[in-house]
Design an enzyme around this catalytic site. Structure first.
Site, PDB file in Angstrom:
ATOM      1  N   TYR A 152      -7.762  -4.677   6.823  1.00  0.00           N
ATOM      2  CA  TYR A 152      -8.361  -4.956   5.518  1.00  0.00           C
ATOM      3  C   TYR A 152      -7.239  -5.278   4.547  1.00  0.00           C
ATOM      4  CZ  TYR A 152     -10.945  -4.054   1.142  1.00  0.00           C
ATOM      5  OH  TYR A 152     -11.531  -4.147  -0.101  1.00  0.00           O
ATOM      6  N   ASP A 247       1.422  -6.233   4.984  1.00  0.00           N
ATOM      7  CA  ASP A 247       0.596  -5.573   3.989  1.00  0.00           C
ATOM      8  C   ASP A 247       0.893  -4.078   4.059  1.00  0.00           C
ATOM      9  OD1 ASP A 247      -1.278  -4.383   2.413  1.00  0.00           O
ATOM     10  OD2 ASP A 247      -3.000  -5.475   3.241  1.00  0.00           O
ATOM     11  N   LYS A 275      -1.522   1.219  -4.088  1.00  0.00           N
ATOM     12  CA  LYS A 275      -1.752   2.640  -3.863  1.00  0.00           C
ATOM     13  C   LYS A 275      -0.619   3.526  -4.412  1.00  0.00           C
ATOM     14  CE  LYS A 275      -5.436   1.817  -0.728  1.00  0.00           C
ATOM     15  NZ  LYS A 275      -5.701   0.925   0.363  1.00  0.00           N
TER      16      LYS A 275
END
Ligand code: PLP
Length: 436
Positions: A152, A247, A275
């Site tokens: 994702y 990522d 994050k």
């Protein structure tokens, strides 16, 4: 306050709050997995959080094993972060103009990630990944993007193809509303399958702009890279004139200060972060080779912008978080390793004793208990999990005050506020929950 072993009070107030929220938000939520559809039961509403614990609207104390989906590596309401945000807020919450703390955070990012020579701050991981592929396409003059099933990279149209996380949880094949034309340049391949990557490049010679990958998958549950997989991606990208984009929105500052690229020794062309980077405030970044980054406006022709990019509160929280991680690297990461191993392997041992087929995948402080005999090496093997057993386990753990990510296909996270007492609490709860 509830003691660790007693069952939680029923979620009466949370249910009221959920019903009210459903009048305003689809499913009552602002991000789909929060609705608990994959595990059933009602989601507790959070009143406040501190350290390793969430306190719900009924006053139950829940041990947090999802850490706001990754950011809370130092625990909730960590005093240096709270203080930094408070101070920054007093100086103004947004300027829309440059300020010194942007470069202060960038300096810390580059110290941790030497491959990130230049970067740009954005407001989410979605924005970081979306912008990174636009830049890769602009830099190479190519259109295709290679990604992997179960990975994702946020909810940008072109990346919602065989995506993990909530997309996998809800069983949405991609998403409605994404035109086939938008997704047609996205090649979704099985993770850990280098021959599939070779074949994609052979089928689309000189047309693939980048390989975008979660170096350790978190969004299909935790799946580590097979030995040689990331090295193979690096080699193929270089040979084929494509960019390698790691990522590290989830893995950055988590698996080590320098993320997965540090522990696996891979140098990407571009990296995306989020994050932990924002210390719990909205912040992402993409960055890497200076010659690639300098293709961005205002220096180059690739457009990208953001009203709240480099927001002073997000910079302050990020600086406080990274500064603490850098200063305490030698204690924090070994402790995370120890604590997470105790939790992940401890429960795997209990499952074995209980005769429950369970595969514990773990890298550093991220892990997943897959309810399958395993091994889990890609999205197909993750999908073999018994999601009904996971859902039952999730509900029972929550009933005992341990809050896991509410989906089989999401990684659990441990933070620096988790210690030996929390390991014991999880094992005690799991012992009861596994009596299935
Ligand atoms: C969470 C995540 C994203 C998306 O970040 P948001 O801040 O939720 O938009 C992208 N990539 C990975 C690997 C993630 O874990």
């Amino acid at each position: 306050m509830q003691s660790d072993s007693r069952d939680s009070k029923p979620l009466v107030r949370s249910l009221d709050l959920q019903r009210r929220a459903e009048q305003y938000f689809p499913g009552g939520v602002n991000s789909p997995v929060r609705a608990f559809r994959a595990v059933g039961g009602n989601p507790p509403f959070v009143a406040r959080a501190e350290g390793a614990y969430l306190f719900d609207a009924e006053g139950n104390r829940c041990l947090d094993l999802f850490g706001s989906w990754g950011p809370m590596i130092l625990g909730h309401a960590f005093p240096p972060v709270v203080e930094a945000v408070r101070e920054a807020a007093g100086r103004g919450t947004s300027f829309g103009a440059s300020h010194a703390s942007e470069a202060n955070l960038a300096e810390l990012v580059r110290r941790c990630f030497p491959s990130v020579q230049k970067m740009r701050f954005v407001s989410s991981g979605t924005e970081a990944c979306m912008s990174a592929i636009r830049l890769a396409r602009g830099f190479t003059g190519r259109n295709f993007v290679v990604k992997f099933e179960g990975c994702y990279h946020g909810h940008a149209d072109a990346l919602l193809v065989k995506a993990g996380s909530g997309v996998a949880t809800l069983g949405i094949p991609g998403s409605a509303g994404v035109p086939a034309e938008t997704a047609q340049h996205t090649l979704a391949l099985p993770y850990n399958d280098l021959p599939a990557v070779e074949a994609a490049f052979a089928a689309h010679p000189a047309r693939i702009a980048c390989i975008l990958v979660e170096p350790v998958v978190g969004n299909a549950g935790t799946i580590p890279p097979a030995p040689g997989f990331l090295e193979g991606l690096r080699r193929i990208a270089t040979e084929q004139g494509a960019l390698l984009v790691l990522d590290e929105v989830m893995t950055g500052f988590r698996l080590s200060l320098g993320g997965a690229q540090q522990i696996y020794g891979i140098k990407p062309d571009l990296t995306t972060l989020g994050k932990i980077l924002g210390g719990g405030l909205p912040c992402g970044a993409f960055g890497g080779r200076a010659d690639v980054m300098d293709r961005l406006a205002p220096l180059g022709p690739v457009y990208q912008a953001g009203t709240l990019s480099g927001n002073p509160l997000a910079m302050a929280a990020g600086i406080a978080t990274l500064a603490h991680l850098i200063a305490h690297e030698g204690e924090i990461y070994p402790q995370l390793e120890r604590t997470t191993r105790g939790i992940a392997e401890g429960v795997a041992d209990l499952a074995r004793e209980a005769g429950v087929p369970l595969t514990a995948n773990r890298v550093g402080s991220m892990f997943t208990w897959f309810f399958t005999a395993g091994p889990v090496t890609d999205f197909a093997s993750a999908s073999a999990s018994d999601t009904a057993s996971f859902a039952r386990f999730h509900r029972r753990m929550l009933q005992s005050g341990v809050w896991l990510p509410p989906s089989q296909f999401e990684a659990a996270f441990v933070g620096a506020a988790h210690g030996a007492a929390e390991v014991e609490q999880v094992l005690e709860a799991a012992r009861a929950a596994l009596a299935l």
